[in-house]
Design a protein around this motif. Structure first.
Motif, PDB file in Angstrom:
ATOM      1  N   ALA A   1      -6.960   4.964 -10.267  1.00 45.14           N
ATOM      2  CA  ALA A   1      -5.948   4.980  -9.203  1.00 45.14           C
ATOM      3  C   ALA A   1      -4.567   5.003  -9.848  1.00 45.14           C
ATOM      4  CB  ALA A   1      -6.096   3.763  -8.304  1.00 45.14           C
ATOM      5  N   GLU A   2      -3.614   5.618  -9.151  1.00 48.11           N
ATOM      6  CA  GLU A   2      -2.273   5.756  -9.703  1.00 48.11           C
ATOM      7  C   GLU A   2      -1.224   5.393  -8.665  1.00 48.11           C
ATOM      8  OE1 GLU A   2       0.550   9.100 -11.903  1.00 48.11           O
ATOM      9  OE2 GLU A   2      -1.495   9.617 -11.329  1.00 48.11           O
ATOM     10  N   LEU A   3      -0.242   4.616  -9.095  1.00 48.06           N
ATOM     11  CA  LEU A   3       0.951   4.399  -8.292  1.00 48.06           C
ATOM     12  C   LEU A   3       1.953   5.426  -8.796  1.00 48.06           C
ATOM     13  CD1 LEU A   3       1.234   0.499  -8.389  1.00 48.06           C
ATOM     14  CD2 LEU A   3       0.269   1.933  -6.580  1.00 48.06           C
ATOM     15  N   LYS A   4       2.273   6.391  -7.972  1.00 50.32           N
ATOM     16  CA  LYS A   4       3.154   7.499  -8.364  1.00 50.32           C
ATOM     17  C   LYS A   4       4.527   6.979  -8.789  1.00 50.32           C
ATOM     18  CE  LYS A   4       0.226  10.750  -7.165  1.00 50.32           C
ATOM     19  NZ  LYS A   4      -0.493  11.490  -8.161  1.00 50.32           N
TER      20      LYS A   4
ATOM     21  N   ILE B   1      -1.109   3.597 -13.916  1.00 46.33           N
ATOM     22  CA  ILE B   1      -2.433   4.211 -13.807  1.00 46.33           C
ATOM     23  C   ILE B   1      -3.457   3.161 -14.228  1.00 46.33           C
ATOM     24  CG2 ILE B   1      -3.960   6.061 -14.595  1.00 46.33           C
ATOM     25  CD1 ILE B   1      -1.315   7.533 -15.471  1.00 46.33           C
ATOM     26  N   ALA B   2      -4.471   2.956 -13.399  1.00 44.36           N
ATOM     27  CA  ALA B   2      -5.531   2.000 -13.727  1.00 44.36           C
ATOM     28  C   ALA B   2      -6.541   2.663 -14.662  1.00 44.36           C
ATOM     29  CB  ALA B   2      -6.228   1.519 -12.459  1.00 44.36           C
ATOM     30  N   VAL B   3      -6.715   2.103 -15.840  1.00 43.31           N
ATOM     31  CA  VAL B   3      -7.701   2.596 -16.799  1.00 43.31           C
ATOM     32  C   VAL B   3      -9.097   2.197 -16.325  1.00 43.31           C
ATOM     33  CG1 VAL B   3      -8.479   2.429 -19.213  1.00 43.31           C
ATOM     34  CG2 VAL B   3      -6.028   2.464 -18.678  1.00 43.31           C
ATOM     35  N   GLU B   4      -9.180   1.047 -15.699  1.00 39.42           N
ATOM     36  CA  GLU B   4     -10.409   0.535 -15.089  1.00 39.42           C
ATOM     37  C   GLU B   4      -9.984  -0.269 -13.866  1.00 39.42           C
ATOM     38  OE1 GLU B   4     -11.675  -1.567 -18.638  1.00 39.42           O
ATOM     39  OE2 GLU B   4     -11.097  -3.497 -17.760  1.00 39.42           O
TER      40      GLU B   4
END
Length: 132
Positions: free
Chosen positions: A68-71, A116-119
């Motif tokens: 998941a990503e926070l833009k 960005i979540a790596v996990e």
């Protein structure tokens, strides 16, 4: 100082959680379980809960699914991001910092950044705002 509770919402109809008082106890493990139990977590790539909110500071527990990503965005105050579980990439310009459980970063206001979540990850976002 008057105690302030959150307002009930369709997502959290119970309301009544104290979010501002002279002393606010916060159980992060309980909030992580709450985030994971809600439909938003199951139906999207993230979920969050504001656990403290005053005139000059806000603390939000954020959960992100893997990838998941926070833009890119800017904050209108100084922030800190403290990883509670998982791993995230905190990106500012060309610099990418891998942050794991127990690590944190601070960033001054109005600096473009993204996450960005790596996990699967949970982190505390603290925003300190200038009092007007």
């Amino acid at each position: 100082m008057e105690n302030k509770s959150n307002e009930a919402t369709p997502l959290r109809p119970e309301g009544s959680r104290i979010i501002d008082a002279p002393l606010v106890k916060m159980d992060l493990n309980e909030f992580i379980e709450q985030i994971k139990s809600e439909a938003t977590w199951k139906d999207s790539d993230r979920n969050s809960v504001t656990i403290f909110k005053s005139e000059t500071m806000r603390i939000v527990l954020m959960g992100l699914h893997e990838h998941a990503e926070l833009k890119s965005h800017k904050a209108n105050g100084v922030i800190s991001v403290q990883v509670i579980a998982g791993k995230i990439n905190f990106v500012v310009g060309e610099e990418s910092l891998l942050l794991e459980k127990g690590q944190m970063v601070a960033l001054h206001e109005n600096i473009l950044h993204h996450v960005i979540a790596v996990e699967e990850s949970f982190f505390l976002l603290t925003l300190a705002m200038n009092k007007k």
